[in-house]
Design a protein around this motif. Structure first.
Motif, PDB file in Angstrom:
ATOM      1  N   GLN A 106      40.235 -18.748  40.981  1.00 20.34           N
ATOM      2  CA  GLN A 106      40.545 -17.981  39.780  1.00 20.34           C
ATOM      3  C   GLN A 106      39.456 -16.960  39.493  1.00 20.34           C
ATOM      4  O   GLN A 106      38.472 -16.861  40.212  1.00 20.34           O
ATOM      5  N   LYS A 107      39.630 -16.211  38.409  1.00 19.03           N
ATOM      6  CA  LYS A 107      38.604 -15.267  37.967  1.00 19.03           C
ATOM      7  C   LYS A 107      37.405 -16.069  37.472  1.00 19.03           C
ATOM      8  O   LYS A 107      37.487 -17.277  37.306  1.00 19.03           O
ATOM      9  N   SER A 108      36.329 -15.378  37.200  1.00 20.00           N
ATOM     10  CA  SER A 108      35.148 -16.123  36.754  1.00 20.00           C
ATOM     11  C   SER A 108      35.417 -16.710  35.376  1.00 20.00           C
ATOM     12  O   SER A 108      36.165 -16.150  34.583  1.00 20.00           O
TER      13      SER A 108
END
Lengths: 364, 305, 105
Positions: free
Chosen positions: C45-47
């Protein structure tokens, strides 16, 4: 280097004397007659530097002279400072002002106050100076467009400002190229660019241009040469989908497939997308936003990484032409002056500066 | 990114570099390769051209690896790196980003617009650290309610409120991706763990734990990677895997000088970088140590209760 | 997953047909078809968004009310914003599953 190569090539081809030239008529298919002579206005820039038999003393003396000249040019006051009072010209939404020549130095991320991360490109404006102004009546470029020259001359309203970036050592360039600068009293520059400018936005020779010419939050058009990718296939060049890697597909995975339809015009149309050279072409990106400006090093932070060219390539910046993102308030006109007490960095309102404390969200 | 020195561009010099015994000190992050090279070059005598004592500032390349830029020469520009380092130091003044390594246990609190109370705390073991400059990231792993969770954070993200090191230690490997295929007990850490403070001046302890993996299928072919922190790979392998592993081995890679060269930043550039940044970082470290000492002195009451 | 085969996602109600956190999906479980919401993904996923070791689904009926009484697994906080956006005033209310969650990561 490239220009001297062209010159040598043209010279060599001049001696060849090709007799048989294939000529075809038609719209797309005109083969231009190959040119063996550089045009009369062509001026080679680089000079073949051969070993001068100079003594060490003389060499040191030359170095000193160069240093002195550079220092003199730096200390030269911007002619705008004197002319301040005389400027009655004001900015209107239709005036076109100068642009800048910048060098792409890299990318790094910046965060907004909402905590979102954006990649930004850094562009450094290295010593830009105005070299010459050519008023609209005298401006006579080599125009090879559809409009005939006489008609174009009548319609001209914009003058041409020649701007140079990055001072170089005069001994590395030819005398003709150097002469272009010494006629106006400047040291030679590595890159030159023409900016079409309204006559009342003209600038006197020797005006330095800084990164504060563009304010934070302004939108800018960037014109630069894209990365040279060489000979590329149809998938990378035109975005074709190719064929499956398996399931019986024989020897055809990255090929274009069909290149034309049958019927009456059963031929391959000119302009069919095929493999070929990709990149190293001039492209203009519109509406790029300026997020941050550093006054000490003259660096601009632009939103996004889509700026053409690799790190270290030059690009030319202009005010946006896009109607929704054009300048609405008066920018520093005709250009910003160098004032000593300027803040080091200007940030856009949405950007979080690293000096500010940690972002905290409040309970709604 | 291996943190090995490389000298100037001359190939002859690079060969001489690798033939010197001083490598032992340099290749601190590649012990395996050093042993093999030293065994071969034991007879070669030292030529005292190179100064024995290296610049002490260079120790910081292990503690703050994100200050070193990406070695790819197409992307390097000295001005942009300077501006990036200045921004990194500014952010470090706002928040204390402590020294940690892959294998340390961290607790990170971020200000989260989606959470109730607007803050979110996560405790986990650092399984990787990557990126250079402001893009530096690290991933924390923990097993919460029998579910393995990994969260990736950016070091210089302004929404991070605190990064607290609960246990500072190193592991035998650079990346701990094998914990995903290991038994869950090796990745479980209590959320309310107390920070373990090491006595001052000690070196960072290396945890020699050998992790047991779950039976196959695995996410990656751990047998083909030279992992030191895994104990029971051999049990789970078939004959076919062993044969394939032998075929896939690349024993020439340790002699590939250019590969090493391309992965590292030259010593001259490193000296410049640390020269700029060393003083400020040292000051920050001193001030955090002082505050930590004060906390230890005043803490005993809560520990007793 | 007590009896029978493990549950499988057979359809993702999305333009792209690739499931992301908070998407409604059709799950085949114990020989029946049920709707669910994706709560945790194995995908990177994104940070700051957590990544789980297994893909997790919370079973739901057509009105958005969860079929179970408790969610033992931790849930990402981003779901709160995502589900609020998906919920229309007269349509299904997806935010009910946030009430039965035990832990947020």
């Amino acid at each position: 280097m490239a220009t001297s190569n062209l010159y040598l090539l043209c010279k060599a081809m001049n001696n060849l004397r090709v007799n048989h030239i294939v000529k075809r008529t038609g719209h797309y298919t005109t083969l231009r007659k190959p040119k063996y002579r550089p045009p009369y206005w062509f001026m080679p820039k680089e000079r073949v530097v051969s070993e001068d038999m100079l003594t060490q003393e003389n060499r040191d003396f030359l170095e000193e002279v160069k240093q002195d000249k550079q220092v003199l040019q730096k200390q030269m006051e911007s002619p705008l400072a004197n002319v301040e009072m005389q400027q009655a010209t004001e900015w209107t939404p239709f005036t076109r002002r100068v642009g800048l020549i910048a060098r792409k130095i890299g990318n790094y991320p910046l965060w907004t106050k909402d905590g979102k991360k954006f990649q930004t490109t850094l562009l450094q404006v290295v010593d830009n100076h105005v070299i010459k102004y050519i008023p609209p009546e005298e401006f006579n470029p080599m125009k090879s467009g559809k409009m005939k020259k006489e008609h174009w001359k009548e319609k001209r309203t914009l003058g041409c400002l020649l701007v140079g970036s990055e001072t170089i050592d005069p001994s590395t360039v030819t005398k003709d190229y150097c002469g272009m600068f010494t006629n106006v009293g400047m040291l030679p520059k590595r890159h030159l660019c023409r900016f079409m400018v309204s006559p009342h936005a003209q600038l006197p020779t020797g005006t330095p241009l800084y990164a504060t010419h563009f304010r934070v939050g302004d939108c800018v058009d960037i014109r630069a040469k894209t990365i040279d990718r060489g000979f590329q296939g149809v998938i990378k060049r035109w975005g074709f989908k190719g064929m499956p890697a398996s399931h019986g597909v024989t020897k055809t995975h990255r090929r274009p497939g069909n290149i034309g339809a049958g019927g009456e015009k059963a031929r391959v149309w000119p302009g069919t997308k095929m493999p070929g050279h990709m990149g190293n072409s001039w492209r203009i990106i519109r509406g790029v936003k300026v997020l941050r400006v550093n006054t000490e090093h003259n660096v601009l932070w632009m939103l996004g990484v889509a700026i053409p060219g690799e790190t270290g390539a030059m690009c030319y910046l202009y005010d946006t032409v896009l109607p929704l993102k054009k300048l609405k308030t008066a920018p520093p006109f005709p250009t910003s002056l160098h004032v000593d007490g300027l803040p080091l960095e200007y940030y856009d309102e949405s950007i979080h500066a690293f000096e500010q404390p940690t972002i905290k969200f409040e309970e709604a | 990114m291996s943190l090995v020195f490389r000298k100037s561009f001359d190939l002859f010099k690079t060969v001489k570099w690798i033939l010197r015994k001083d490598i032992r000190a340099c290749l601190s992050s590649l012990p395996e390769k050093v042993e093999k090279i030293n065994a071969v070059e034991v007879e070669i005598t030292r030529t005292g051209r190179r100064p024995r004592s290296q610049n002490p500032m260079l120790e910081y390349r292990h503690i703050y690896p994100e200050f070193l830029p990406d070695p790819n020469p197409n992307w390097r520009n000295s001005l942009r790196e300077k501006l990036e380092r200045a921004d990194m130091l500014e952010r470090r003044k706002q928040i204390d980003i402590p020294e940690f390594y892959v294998g340390s246990i961290l607790a990170v609190t971020i200000s989260d617009p989606h959470a109730q109370g607007k803050t979110n705390r996560f405790v986990g073991i650092c399984i990787e650290r990557k990126g250079c400059g402001l893009r530096a990231e690290f991933t924390l792993r923990n097993v919460v309610d029998n579910q393995g969770v990994e969260v990736r954070y950016e070091l210089y993200d302004p929404t991070i409120q605190t990064i607290q090191v609960l246990r500072l230690e190193k592991r035998l490997d650079d990346k701990l991706y094998y914990l995903r295929d290991a038994l869950p007990e090796y990745s479980t850490f209590p959320v309310d763990m107390d920070p373990e403070i090491l006595p001052e001046g000690t070196a960072v302890p290396v945890n020699p734990v050998q992790v047991k993996l779950k039976p196959r299928p695995w996410l990656e072919r751990w047998e083909r990677q030279e992992l030191k922190g895994v104990s029971n790979i051999e049990e789970h392998l078939k004959e076919k895997d062993r044969v394939r592993r032998e075929l896939r081995k690349t024993p020439w890679e340790k002699y590939d000088l250019m590969k090493q060269y391309r992965k590292t930043v030259p010593i001259e550039d490193q000296n410049e970088i640390w020269g700029e940044v060393y003083n400020q970082l040292q000051q920050m470290r001193m001030s955090t140590k002082k505050t930590a000492r004060k906390r230890v002195i005043t803490a005993p009451k809560s520990q007793l209760g | 997953m007590a009896e029978g085969k493990p549950p499988k996602i057979i359809c993702v109600y999305n333009k792209r047909r690739v499931g992301l956190i908070g998407d409604r999906v059709l799950v085949a479980i114990k020989g029946q078809k049920k709707k669910g919401i994706l709560v945790g993904l194995k995908q990177t996923q994104k940070s700051k968004v957590p990544k789980f070791d297994s893909n997790n689904v919370v079973l739901i009926d057509d009105n958005g009310t969860p079929l179970g009484t408790r969610i033992h697994v931790p849930i990402p906080t981003i779901l709160r914003t995502i589900l609020k956006e998906r919920t229309h005033s007269k349509g299904a209310d997806y935010t009910k599953l946030l009430g039965i969650a035990t832990r947020f990561v």
